[in-house]
Design a protein around this motif. Structure first.
Motif, PDB file in Angstrom:
ATOM      1  N   LEU A 122      -0.890  -9.233  27.770  1.00 34.17           N
ATOM      2  CA  LEU A 122       0.046  -9.099  28.878  1.00 34.17           C
ATOM      3  C   LEU A 122      -0.126 -10.334  29.754  1.00 34.17           C
ATOM      4  O   LEU A 122      -1.257 -10.686  30.112  1.00 34.17           O
ATOM      5  N   VAL A 123       0.976 -10.987  30.099  1.00 35.19           N
ATOM      6  CA  VAL A 123       0.922 -12.169  30.960  1.00 35.19           C
ATOM      7  C   VAL A 123       1.597 -11.813  32.278  1.00 35.19           C
ATOM      8  O   VAL A 123       2.809 -11.549  32.322  1.00 35.19           O
ATOM      9  N   LEU A 124       0.811 -11.772  33.354  1.00 29.48           N
ATOM     10  CA  LEU A 124       1.334 -11.419  34.676  1.00 29.48           C
ATOM     11  C   LEU A 124       1.924 -12.654  35.331  1.00 29.48           C
ATOM     12  O   LEU A 124       1.224 -13.649  35.552  1.00 29.48           O
ATOM     13  N   GLY A 125       3.233 -12.601  35.619  1.00 27.95           N
ATOM     14  CA  GLY A 125       3.911 -13.740  36.212  1.00 27.95           C
ATOM     15  C   GLY A 125       4.802 -14.454  35.212  1.00 27.95           C
ATOM     16  O   GLY A 125       4.565 -14.380  34.001  1.00 27.95           O
ATOM     17  N   THR A 126       5.804 -15.156  35.723  1.00 29.34           N
ATOM     18  CA  THR A 126       6.762 -15.851  34.848  1.00 29.34           C
ATOM     19  C   THR A 126       7.080 -17.267  35.341  1.00 29.34           C
ATOM     20  O   THR A 126       8.108 -17.834  34.983  1.00 29.34           O
ATOM     21  N   GLY A 127       6.204 -17.836  36.176  1.00 34.92           N
ATOM     22  CA  GLY A 127       6.435 -19.179  36.717  1.00 34.92           C
ATOM     23  C   GLY A 127       6.006 -20.281  35.772  1.00 34.92           C
ATOM     24  O   GLY A 127       5.792 -20.069  34.574  1.00 34.92           O
ATOM     25  N   VAL A 172      -5.365  -9.473  29.263  1.00 38.72           N
ATOM     26  CA  VAL A 172      -4.465  -9.518  30.419  1.00 38.72           C
ATOM     27  C   VAL A 172      -4.714 -10.847  31.138  1.00 38.72           C
ATOM     28  O   VAL A 172      -5.851 -11.135  31.548  1.00 38.72           O
ATOM     29  N   VAL A 173      -3.668 -11.659  31.273  1.00 42.35           N
ATOM     30  CA  VAL A 173      -3.781 -12.979  31.902  1.00 42.35           C
ATOM     31  C   VAL A 173      -2.984 -12.986  33.198  1.00 42.35           C
ATOM     32  O   VAL A 173      -1.777 -12.724  33.193  1.00 42.35           O
ATOM     33  N   ASN A 174      -3.647 -13.280  34.300  1.00 35.94           N
ATOM     34  CA  ASN A 174      -2.954 -13.394  35.589  1.00 35.94           C
ATOM     35  C   ASN A 174      -2.586 -14.848  35.844  1.00 35.94           C
ATOM     36  O   ASN A 174      -3.461 -15.704  36.012  1.00 35.94           O
ATOM     37  N   THR A 175      -1.280 -15.134  35.874  1.00 32.98           N
ATOM     38  CA  THR A 175      -0.819 -16.492  36.179  1.00 32.98           C
ATOM     39  C   THR A 175      -0.227 -16.576  37.585  1.00 32.98           C
ATOM     40  O   THR A 175       0.273 -17.623  37.975  1.00 32.98           O
ATOM     41  N   THR A 176      -0.288 -15.473  38.339  1.00 26.86           N
ATOM     42  CA  THR A 176       0.257 -15.458  39.701  1.00 26.86           C
ATOM     43  C   THR A 176      -0.806 -15.919  40.696  1.00 26.86           C
ATOM     44  O   THR A 176      -1.995 -15.932  40.370  1.00 26.86           O
ATOM     45  N   PRO A 177      -0.406 -16.260  41.936  1.00 27.61           N
ATOM     46  CA  PRO A 177      -1.405 -16.628  42.949  1.00 27.61           C
ATOM     47  C   PRO A 177      -2.019 -15.429  43.663  1.00 27.61           C
ATOM     48  O   PRO A 177      -2.781 -15.607  44.614  1.00 27.61           O
ATOM     49  N   ILE A 178      -1.733 -14.204  43.200  1.00 31.29           N
ATOM     50  CA  ILE A 178      -2.277 -13.008  43.860  1.00 31.29           C
ATOM     51  C   ILE A 178      -3.801 -13.037  43.804  1.00 31.29           C
ATOM     52  O   ILE A 178      -4.390 -13.208  42.730  1.00 31.29           O
ATOM     53  N   GLY A 179      -4.436 -12.906  44.955  1.00 33.37           N
ATOM     54  CA  GLY A 179      -5.895 -12.924  45.027  1.00 33.37           C
ATOM     55  C   GLY A 179      -6.487 -14.272  45.363  1.00 33.37           C
ATOM     56  O   GLY A 179      -7.696 -14.398  45.574  1.00 33.37           O
ATOM     57  N   MET A 180      -5.629 -15.289  45.436  1.00 33.20           N
ATOM     58  CA  MET A 180      -6.115 -16.634  45.766  1.00 33.20           C
ATOM     59  C   MET A 180      -6.514 -16.711  47.239  1.00 33.20           C
ATOM     60  O   MET A 180      -5.936 -16.025  48.076  1.00 33.20           O
ATOM     61  N   HIS A 181      -7.520 -17.528  47.543  1.00 33.18           N
ATOM     62  CA  HIS A 181      -7.935 -17.782  48.924  1.00 33.18           C
ATOM     63  C   HIS A 181      -6.713 -18.203  49.736  1.00 33.18           C
ATOM     64  O   HIS A 181      -5.921 -19.016  49.269  1.00 33.18           O
ATOM     65  N   TYR A 202      -8.333 -12.569  32.077  1.00 35.97           N
ATOM     66  CA  TYR A 202      -8.379 -14.001  32.366  1.00 35.97           C
ATOM     67  C   TYR A 202      -7.507 -14.260  33.595  1.00 35.97           C
ATOM     68  O   TYR A 202      -6.337 -13.905  33.602  1.00 35.97           O
ATOM     69  N   ASP A 203      -8.094 -14.871  34.623  1.00 37.66           N
ATOM     70  CA  ASP A 203      -7.359 -15.189  35.854  1.00 37.66           C
ATOM     71  C   ASP A 203      -7.270 -16.694  36.003  1.00 37.66           C
ATOM     72  O   ASP A 203      -8.303 -17.372  36.033  1.00 37.66           O
ATOM     73  N   LEU A 204      -6.062 -17.243  36.096  1.00 38.33           N
ATOM     74  CA  LEU A 204      -5.908 -18.684  36.306  1.00 38.33           C
ATOM     75  C   LEU A 204      -6.409 -19.111  37.679  1.00 38.33           C
ATOM     76  O   LEU A 204      -6.727 -20.282  37.893  1.00 38.33           O
ATOM     77  N   VAL A 205      -6.493 -18.169  38.623  1.00 34.56           N
ATOM     78  CA  VAL A 205      -7.031 -18.462  39.960  1.00 34.56           C
ATOM     79  C   VAL A 205      -8.521 -18.794  39.827  1.00 34.56           C
ATOM     80  O   VAL A 205      -9.240 -18.159  39.061  1.00 34.56           O
TER      81      VAL A 205
END
Length: 244
Positions: A122-127, A172-181, A202-205
């Protein structure tokens, strides 16, 4: 003196300047510097290039990874396919766009997510960042579904992420900025209780190094990985491109 830099809208928490400045010092590279260029609009890139003729390469961060595409003279094949650019090589007045997010994510995912464990993602985000992740998953033959707050065709909404559905996707991969400082208490809306030791998050943040998304996953027994490995790999790939 060759100049390199990062363009984006807000660059207060830039990894790139620290990384490249330390790299230049560590490796005795005395003919290069790295600067931050905050641009109110991506179209300011043209004026920046005229103003700074010594620029030999740029990194591109949100929200301009897609906006810069029509401003460049040429696109690398992978960047054109992905539809997002995070690295620009400037040579003899011409610009060429590349996507090293793709390289960084693919290499770091291969190290984190064992071949024998690979299922569906699952890839969270579409940017722009999601597009690089999709390309890497395709290259690794990992089937995936995108998740969006405003889902298009063949995309899922967050409301559709039920505990039962989560059992069919072990990455599950988070590509959104949710949770970023500085909004570190936020996390994508998932049924975290449905996660298990069989899941990989996996979080890109990377700021903070352990996001709430990863904390929630770890509490449920899932394996977790942040975006630092991807970040280092994409930066090294950018340096190779600028010097090729």
């Amino acid at each position: 003196m060759r100049k390199f830099g990062l363009i984006g809208k807000k660059l207060g928490h830039s990894f790139s300047k620290k990384y490249f400045t330390e790299k230049f010092e560590r490796e005795g590279i005395q003919d290069a510097s790295y600067e931050l260029y905050e641009l109110p609009d991506a179209r300011e890139l043209t004026a920046l290039l005229q103003r700074e003729p010594e620029l030999a390469g740029l990194n591109v961060t949100v929200p301009y990874k897609q906006d810069v595409l029509p401003l460049l003279d040429e696109l690398d094949t992978a960047a054109a396919k992905i539809g997002a650019v995070n690295t620009i090589r400037i040579s003899e007045g011409r610009t060429k766009g590349f996507n090293t997010d793709y390289i960084g994510f693919k290499e770091s995912l291969e190290a984190f997510y064992p071949r024998q464990e690979r299922g569906q993602a699952l890839v969270l985000g579409t940017g722009g960042a999601a597009k690089a992740v999709w390309a890497a998953l395709n290259a690794l033959n990992i089937p995936y579904r995108a998740v969006s707050r405003t889902p298009g065709s063949n995309e899922l909404s967050y409301e559709q992420l039920t505990p039962a559905l989560l059992q069919g996707y072990n990455l599950v991969v988070n590509t959104t900025p949710i949770g970023m400082h500085p909004h570190t208490a936020a996390a994508p809306p998932l049924p975290y209780g449905a996660l298990s030791a069989a899941h990989y998050l996996y979080d890109l943040v990377y700021n903070p190094e352990e996001t709430q998304f990863l904390k929630n996953g770890a509490a449920a027994g899932a394996k977790t990985c942040n975006g630092l490995g991807m970040l280092y790999r994409q930066a090294d790939a950018a340096w190779e491109i600028w010097n090729s």
